[in-house]
Write a protein that holds these residues in place. Structure first.
Motif, PDB file in Angstrom:
ATOM      1  N   LEU A  58      10.251   4.683  -0.360  1.00 33.71           N
ATOM      2  CA  LEU A  58       9.550   3.473  -0.805  1.00 33.71           C
ATOM      3  C   LEU A  58      10.026   2.244  -0.048  1.00 33.71           C
ATOM      4  N   PRO A  59       9.116   1.339   0.317  1.00 36.74           N
ATOM      5  CA  PRO A  59       9.551   0.048   0.858  1.00 36.74           C
ATOM      6  C   PRO A  59      10.541  -0.615  -0.100  1.00 36.74           C
ATOM      7  N   THR A  60      11.589  -1.184   0.442  1.00 39.00           N
ATOM      8  CA  THR A  60      12.669  -1.726  -0.377  1.00 39.00           C
ATOM      9  C   THR A  60      12.423  -3.187  -0.730  1.00 39.00           C
ATOM     10  N   TYR A  61      13.217  -3.675  -1.687  1.00 36.17           N
ATOM     11  CA  TYR A  61      13.135  -5.094  -2.046  1.00 36.17           C
ATOM     12  C   TYR A  61      13.425  -5.974  -0.830  1.00 36.17           C
ATOM     13  N   ASN A  66       0.810  -1.218   0.000  1.00 30.64           N
ATOM     14  CA  ASN A  66       0.000   0.000   0.000  1.00 30.64           C
ATOM     15  C   ASN A  66       0.844   1.269   0.000  1.00 30.64           C
ATOM     16  N   SER A  67       2.136   1.121   0.261  1.00 32.47           N
ATOM     17  CA  SER A  67       3.043   2.270   0.206  1.00 32.47           C
ATOM     18  C   SER A  67       3.802   2.334  -1.108  1.00 32.47           C
ATOM     19  N   ARG A  68       3.440   1.437  -2.036  1.00 29.59           N
ATOM     20  CA  ARG A  68       4.089   1.401  -3.344  1.00 29.59           C
ATOM     21  C   ARG A  68       3.060   1.668  -4.433  1.00 29.59           C
ATOM     22  N   PRO A  85      18.440  -6.469  -3.450  1.00 32.54           N
ATOM     23  CA  PRO A  85      19.023  -6.608  -2.112  1.00 32.54           C
ATOM     24  C   PRO A  85      20.336  -7.380  -2.203  1.00 32.54           C
ATOM     25  N   ALA A  86      21.122  -7.305  -1.152  1.00 31.66           N
ATOM     26  CA  ALA A  86      22.397  -8.030  -1.155  1.00 31.66           C
ATOM     27  C   ALA A  86      22.170  -9.528  -1.337  1.00 31.66           C
ATOM     28  N   LYS A  87      21.106 -10.020  -0.748  1.00 32.04           N
ATOM     29  CA  LYS A  87      20.750 -11.440  -0.881  1.00 32.04           C
ATOM     30  C   LYS A  87      19.452 -11.539  -1.657  1.00 32.04           C
ATOM     31  N   ALA A  99       0.301  -0.725 -11.185  1.00 31.30           N
ATOM     32  CA  ALA A  99       0.921  -1.428 -12.314  1.00 31.30           C
ATOM     33  C   ALA A  99       1.172  -2.895 -12.023  1.00 31.30           C
ATOM     34  N   GLY A 100       1.102  -3.280 -10.752  1.00 29.72           N
ATOM     35  CA  GLY A 100       1.320  -4.686 -10.408  1.00 29.72           C
ATOM     36  C   GLY A 100       2.772  -5.084 -10.301  1.00 29.72           C
ATOM     37  N   ARG A 101       3.683  -4.152 -10.591  1.00 32.36           N
ATOM     38  CA  ARG A 101       5.113  -4.453 -10.486  1.00 32.36           C
ATOM     39  C   ARG A 101       5.857  -3.242  -9.947  1.00 32.36           C
ATOM     40  N   THR A 102       7.065  -3.476  -9.462  1.00 34.50           N
ATOM     41  CA  THR A 102       7.891  -2.393  -8.958  1.00 34.50           C
ATOM     42  C   THR A 102       8.616  -1.743 -10.127  1.00 34.50           C
TER      43      THR A 102
END
Length: 724
Positions: A714-717, A232-234, A249-251, A240-243
């Motif tokens: 934005l919330p991160t991966y 909801n924060s993206r 991320p590192a992992k 669009a259904g995608r980022t």
């Protein structure tokens, strides 16, 4: 502030009260309890009415409309007894979504009283608005009439939510002028065409008792789960259904530790809830597991008749999305919601068969002696070779373009993988040689005394093949996660019908000349393999060598984007395929090209606008705050005589300037409107807008590595993929 939103989301997730799974119900107690099944019909319908309806469902005989009142009354009584007060004709417009119009079981009497009523004519036919759905020019806005018609072959069911119960009746959707406006009508036509062609071939092969032939489908559904607080924060995920932005991320998935790992407890509770609802609706969910990417999962059913499987697949997507909300998730069915890790497909396992001859794509233990299998498998090979661009077109959309060609998704070149045993066999057929010198199934000795020998298949699997034979069926691996399976099934059934018609005519000619049956079959198979064997490939579908060989040496089409794939629907030979089999008229086929092209353009334009909005209103302010904070800190330190060389300031400033310059160019680019035709517009989206969006993303993802974490909006991966 974005960071406050992120930290609040993490707190809400980690401190949330767990939802515990309800005590499991016995499968026998809940299986299909919400379905108006044959067994329920038998209990509540007169014997003659039930017998007539059963013939329509199982043998494909035309519905006797005179029984519709009795069926409607029984269906209504059953639904009302379960709490339903409304019914809905459910249909599948050309949007990959499900549509439904709800009507009440209410009839007002002359004295002002009301009774529950459901007449046969209301069951058989409904009338939603026919112009407000995508129709590709078949209907104008002022010509609104469209009809739904009861599909007897797919059972009615009850959809129960917290707000009530609705009787849902699967239907087709057609225009006032008779054209199909949906995905179900051509699917039913394709099954009919394939049945006619297959029946003729089976009789030529010597079978006198031939039951109706149908295709079957088992669709493996992959999906991602993201906590709703993050989603909801993206804005990109919501719309669009995608980022559209997000640095890896590192992992990620490089350790291969998520695949088939222990299912997270919260996710398993969600899965069990979904499965219980599926069982109540008679959807045979069989398998659940973690998929390759973090946050990615899969559910797979048993095989079912293609039409019912298609309906059940639509229901499955609906249940996944609805149930995810209850558990605080958002279920993402986009083919590539996260860059850099595996996307989600919907592997369509497809076969054909009937009650008298069984699975017609089952090679048995001696495929070289199984003429029935060889003929039907050769028909599939011919179909893929001749109509490969059609297969690419029916799985083409803006989201699947991101997925195809990497991370275990097949390339856009349509080829057939048979496995070493069958590939050798069909190569021998092409030479006219049926000697038995190829590999058979065997046993593997594990080297552990307590373990029994394991049976070994005659061939391995190929995860880079878009269309692979997997023992007794073909797996269409290129289908996207959010797509309806109807489109692929329509194409496969129609291609097979065309090939079987071709084979039937050749066989008939040979047999009429007095050619012995086995010799006639071998002659036909040899001709097919010599003309169409180039589509068989068992190697690495990702390799540059294959891409070059496929196009330059074998003449196969490489259509990496939807803009290149969809125009195939306008080709004359594709039009003739659908028209000759009666599956789609030229007008209906053209309408699908127009609808899918428009959806592609609209999808790209929505994403472009989101890129601009997020960059300008979220990323730019965060970068400027970061620069202001760092500049203030540096100035304060210099006043104290401490000198720093803050390279970060220069990097962030340059990236921000670059990002905003690219955003300005993208803003101008999406204003262009003077396109000569739809195809030109699609190419502009693919070749101009998409690269411009990717270029903005490069700067934004680089900024995410530079801007202070407590300012990033934005919330991160890392958060979305790993915090559950």
């Amino acid at each position: 502030m974005g960071y406050e939103s992120r930290t609040q989301a993490i707190y809400q997730i980690t401190e949330r009260e767990p939802i515990f799974a309800e005590p499991p119900s016995r499968l026998e107690d809940i299986w299909a309890v919400d379905v108006f099944s044959l067994s329920k019909m038998k209990q509540c319908l007169p014997k003659g009415v039930f017998k007539s309806l059963k013939k329509t469902i199982q043998a494909g005989e035309q519905l006797d409309v005179s029984i519709s009142d009795m069926v409607a009354s029984a269906m209504k009584d059953w639904a009302i007894s379960r709490g339903a007060s409304y019914y809905a004709h459910v249909f599948y417009p050309m949007t990959n979504a499900t549509a439904e119009k709800h009507d009440g079981f209410v009839s007002i009497q002359s004295d002002g009283s009301a009774i529950s009523e459901f007449a046969g004519k209301l069951l058989v036919q409904g009338e939603p608005d026919g112009s407000s759905f995508p129709n590709g020019g078949i209907r104008s806005t002022f010509e609104a009439r469209g009809y739904t018609a009861w599909d007897v072959t797919s059972p009615a069911y009850l959809m129960e939510t917290d707000n009530g119960v609705t009787l849902c009746i699967p239907t087709v959707f057609i225009s006032w002028t008779g054209e199909a406006l949906d995905k179900k009508t051509p699917l039913l036509r394709s099954i009919n065409a394939m049945n006619k062609a297959a029946t003729k071939v089976l009789k030529l092969l010597g079978h006198s008792d031939v039951a109706p032939v149908n295709s079957s489908c088992g669709a493996e559904q992959e999906y991602f789960l993201v906590d709703a607080h993050f989603a909801n924060s993206r804005p990109d995920l919501l719309l669009a259904g995608r980022t559209l932005f997000g640095k890896p991320p590192a992992k990620g998935q490089q350790f291969d530790d998520h695949y088939f790992g222990a299912i997270p407890e919260r996710v398993q509770v969600f899965m069990q809830d979904v499965e219980k609802k599926m069982y109540r609706l008679g959807i045979p969910a069989k398998t659940r597991h973690n998929e390759v990417a973090p946050g990615q999962f899969e559910i797979a059913p048993f095989f079912e008749a293609a039409n019912v499987a298609s309906d059940h697949q639509q229901l499955t997507m609906t249940l996944l999305r609805q149930t995810a909300k209850k558990h605080g998730f958002v279920c993402l069915l986009h083919e590539k919601p996260f860059a850099g890790i595996n996307g989600s497909g919907k592997h369509v396992n497809w076969s054909v068969g009937n009650e008298t001859q069984g699975n017609l794509l089952d090679p048995g233990d001696s495929p070289h002696e199984n003429a029935q299998f060889l003929v039907f498998c050769a028909a599939v090979i011919r179909g893929v070779h001749k109509f490969g661009p059609l297969m690419r077109a029916v799985i083409a959309n803006a989201s699947n373009d991101h997925r195809l060609g990497a991370n275990e998704a097949p390339p856009a070149i349509m080829s057939v993988y048979l496995g070493s045993q069958l590939e050798t066999l069909f190569n021998q057929i092409a030479k006219g040689d049926m000697s038995d010198n190829y590999s058979h199934k065997g046993e593997m000795q594990i080297g552990v005394d307590t373990l029994p020998p394991l049976s070994k298949d005659a061939g391995d699997r190929n995860r880079t093949s878009p269309f692979a034979f997997t023992g007794n069926r073909f797996e269409f691996r290129a289908v996207g996660s959010g797509q309806s399976v109807s489109g692929p099934l329509i194409a496969l059934n129609t291609m097979l019908a065309d090939s079987l018609n071709f084979i039937g005519d050749l066989l008939e000619t040979e047999l009429e000349k007095g050619t012995e049956q086995n010799a006639a079959i071998l002659s036909v198979l040899k001709e097919i393999m010599q003309k169409h064997g180039a589509v068989i490939f068992g190697g690495d579908g990702y390799s540059a060598e294959w891409h070059k060989m496929a196009v330059e040496e074998r003449g196969l089409a490489n259509l990496p984007t939807t803009a290149e794939a969809l125009p195939c629907l306008k080709e004359k030979y594709i039009e003739e395929l659908f028209e000759s089999t009666g599956v789609l008229s030229p007008v209906e086929l053209e309408s699908r090209y127009e609808v899918y092209s428009e959806q592609y353009v609209l999808s790209i334009e929505v994403e472009a606008k989101l890129v601009i909005d997020i960059a300008k209103t979220s990323i730019y302010p965060a970068a400027m705050r970061h620069l202001a904070d760092i500049a203030g800190t540096v100035a304060g330190l210099e006043e104290m005589g401490i000198s720093l060389a803050p390279d970060n300031i220069k990097t962030v400033a340059e990236l921000t300037n670059s990002m905003m310059s690219k955003v300005a160019k993208l803003s101008s680019a999406i204003e262009k409107e003077d396109f000569g035709n739809t195809e030109e517009h699609m190419k502009y989206c693919a070749k101009t807008l998409r690269p411009m969006m990717d270029s903005v993303r490069e700067d934004v993802d680089a900024l995410e590595s530079e801007v202070a974490d407590d300012l990033w909006p934005l919330p991160t991966y890392q958060e979305m993929l790993f915090i559950k």
